[in-house]
Write an enzyme that holds these catalytic residues in place. Structure first.
Site, PDB file in Angstrom:
ATOM      1  N   LYS A 162      44.609  53.556  34.655  1.00  0.00           N
ATOM      2  CA  LYS A 162      44.563  52.115  34.891  1.00  0.00           C
ATOM      3  C   LYS A 162      45.988  51.586  34.801  1.00  0.00           C
ATOM      4  CE  LYS A 162      42.693  47.736  33.318  1.00  0.00           C
ATOM      5  NZ  LYS A 162      41.706  47.034  32.502  1.00  0.00           N
ATOM      6  N   ARG A 219      41.244  37.839  36.186  1.00  0.00           N
ATOM      7  CA  ARG A 219      41.601  37.122  34.954  1.00  0.00           C
ATOM      8  C   ARG A 219      41.299  35.638  35.098  1.00  0.00           C
ATOM      9  NH1 ARG A 219      47.240  40.421  33.636  1.00  0.00           N
ATOM     10  NH2 ARG A 219      46.243  42.465  33.465  1.00  0.00           N
ATOM     11  N   LYS A 234      50.583  43.629  29.803  1.00  0.00           N
ATOM     12  CA  LYS A 234      49.795  44.751  29.278  1.00  0.00           C
ATOM     13  C   LYS A 234      50.527  46.091  29.453  1.00  0.00           C
ATOM     14  CE  LYS A 234      45.284  42.411  29.697  1.00  0.00           C
ATOM     15  NZ  LYS A 234      43.855  42.561  30.013  1.00  0.00           N
ATOM     16  N   LYS A 249      42.531  52.876  38.982  1.00  0.00           N
ATOM     17  CA  LYS A 249      42.461  51.434  39.190  1.00  0.00           C
ATOM     18  C   LYS A 249      43.845  50.834  39.228  1.00  0.00           C
ATOM     19  CE  LYS A 249      40.828  47.351  36.819  1.00  0.00           C
ATOM     20  NZ  LYS A 249      40.260  46.801  35.635  1.00  0.00           N
ATOM     21  N   TYR A 285      33.830  44.575  44.832  1.00  0.00           N
ATOM     22  CA  TYR A 285      33.200  43.261  45.037  1.00  0.00           C
ATOM     23  C   TYR A 285      32.610  43.159  46.443  1.00  0.00           C
ATOM     24  CZ  TYR A 285      35.821  42.545  40.823  1.00  0.00           C
ATOM     25  OH  TYR A 285      36.312  42.701  39.550  1.00  0.00           O
TER      26      TYR A 285
END
Ligand code: PBG
Length: 324
Positions: free
Chosen positions: A194, A204, A216, A247, A312
Site C-alpha cells: 500500500k 478521505r 502517512k 494499492k 467503485y
C-alpha cells in the site's frame, strides 16, 4: 509476408476466440460507505455515482449488486467527530454502527463475501492509521487496537478482514488473536503493497479521515520502491495472509505483475478513489468515453495479474458484463 498477426483480428468472432484476458463479475469486490441514520444516501462530491449509505439504504444497494452477480463487498464507516478519539475506541466496540451493520448484512446476505477494513483512521481523532504520540505513529502499541478491531469484526460475521494500516507485524498479530479465539475460518486479505499515494484524496473526503497533521509516509510505502513490495509480501504471507493486495492499481500495474510472478496466493488490486474520480471527471466533461475507459482500465488491472479487483466501478461494470 508469411506471418500476418492481423488475421487473428479480422472479425469479432476470431477476436473473441483469441482473447487472452476476460473480466468477470466474480473478480469484483465493491467498496461501500456506511453512515449513521436511516433512509438516506449522500453522494460523494468527488466520486459521482458513489454514495454514503445508511444501513437500510445500503441493504437495498447490496441487493441490487447481488442481483447483478457481485459477490464481494467491503464496508467502510464514515463517523462524526464525536465518535473519534486518540485510541480509535469505537473501532472495537461490538455495538458500533460498523459492527452491528456487519452482523445485519451477513444475516441478510449469508452467501456474499463480506470484507472489512482494519485501521484506526475512520475512528481516530488524529486521522492516522495508528496511535500518535509526539508526532510519531507507534507501531507495537497500535497492534493491540488492530487486534481488538479484528476480533470484533470476526465476531460480527466478517468473512475477510482487510488490514489497511501498514503497521509491521499486524498480519501475524491478528492471525494469532483470531486463531486463539476460535476464528480460524476468518480470512485475512492484507494490504501488502500500500503506497503513500495522492490517489486516496476522494476517499478521505468520503470518510472525513484525512490526517490532522503530516502524511502517512512513515508507514505507507514510497511510490519509488518495488523491491520493498517483495519484502512486505514475504512477511505478510509468512504471517498468514490468505490474499495480498496492491494499492493503488493503475499507477502500480508493475507491482501487481511483480507479486503475481513471485507468489502463489491470490493477488488483489485496489482501484482507488482517485482513479475512479479521474475517469468520471473526464467523462463528465465529454473528454473520454466513460464506459470504455472504465472497462479498459479494469481489463488492464486483470491483465497485469490481479485475481481480484476492489473497485467503485463494480456495479457499473457488472451491468455492462451482464449485457454481453
Ligand atoms: C485507510 C484506507 C484508505 C483507503 C482504504 N483504506 C486511505 C488512506 O490510507 O488514507 C483508500 C481507498 C481509496 O482511495 O479508494 N486505512
Amino acid at each position: 509476408m508469411f506471418r500476418r498477426p492481423r488475421r487473428n483480428r479480422k472479425s469479432a468472432a476470431i477476436r473473441a476466440m483469441v482473447e487472452e484476458t476476460t473480466l468477470s463479475v466474480n473478480d469484483f469486490i465493491y467498496p461501500v460507505f456506511l453512515i449513521e441514520g436511516s433512509g438516506k444516501r449522500e453522494e460523494i462530491v468527488s466520486m459521482p455515482g458513489i454514495y454514503r449509505y445508511t444501513l437500510d439504504s445500503l441493504m437495498d444497494e447490496i441487493q441490487e449488486c447481488v442481483d447483478l452477480g457481485i459477490k464481494g463487498f467491503c464496508v467502510f464507516p464514515s463517523l462524526g467527530d464525536d465518535k473519534k478519539d486518540k485510541y480509535a475506541t469505537e473501532g472495537h466496540n461490538p455495538e458500533s454502527l460498523y459492527n452491528t451493520a456487519l452482523k445485519q448484512i451477513k444475516t441478510k446476505f449469508p452467501n456474499i463475501a463480506l470484507m472489512t477494513d482494519i485501521a484506526m483512521d475512520p475512528y481516530s481523532s488524529d486521522g492516522h492509521d495508528g496511535i500518535v504520540e509526539n508526532g510519531e505513529i507507534l507501531n507495537d502499541e497500535t497492534l493491540d487496537i488492530l487486534g481488538k478491531m479484528a476480533l470484533a469484526q470476526a465476531k460480527a460475521g466478517a468473512d475477510i478482514l482487510g488490514p489497511s494500516d501498514m503497521m509491521d507485524g499486524r498480519v501475524g498479530y491478528i492471525r494469532d488473536i483470531l486463531d486463539k479465539a476460535g476464528y480460524t475460518h476468518v480470512s485475512i486479505m492484507s494490504y501488502t503493497a500500500k503506497y503513500a499515494s495522492a490517489f486516496y484524496g476522494p476517499f478521505r473526503d468520503a470518510l472525513d479521515s484525512a490526517p490532522k497533521f503530516g502524511d502517512k509516509k512513515t508507514y505507507q510505502m514510497n511510490p519509488a520502491n518495488k523491491n520493498e513490495a517483495l519484502v512486505e509480501a514475504d512477511l505478510d504471507i509468512s504471517e498468514g495472509a490468505d490474499m495480498i493486495m496492491v494499492k493503488p492499481a493503475l499507477a502500480y500495474l508493475d507491482i501487481i505483475k511483480l507479486l503475481k510472478d513471485n507468489y502463489n496466493v491470490p493477488i488483489t488490486a485496489y482501484n482507488v478513489s482517485g482513479e475512479y474520480a479521474m475517469l468520471k471527471a473526464a467523462s463528465e466533461k465529454g473528454w473520454l468515453d466513460g464506459e470504455k475507459v472504465m472497462m479498459e482500465s479494469l481489463l488492464s488491472i486483470k491483465r497485469a495479474g490481479a485475481d481480484i479487483i476492489l473497485t467503485y466501478f463494480a456495479k457499473e461494470a457488472a451491468q455492462i458484463l451482464a449485457q454481453k
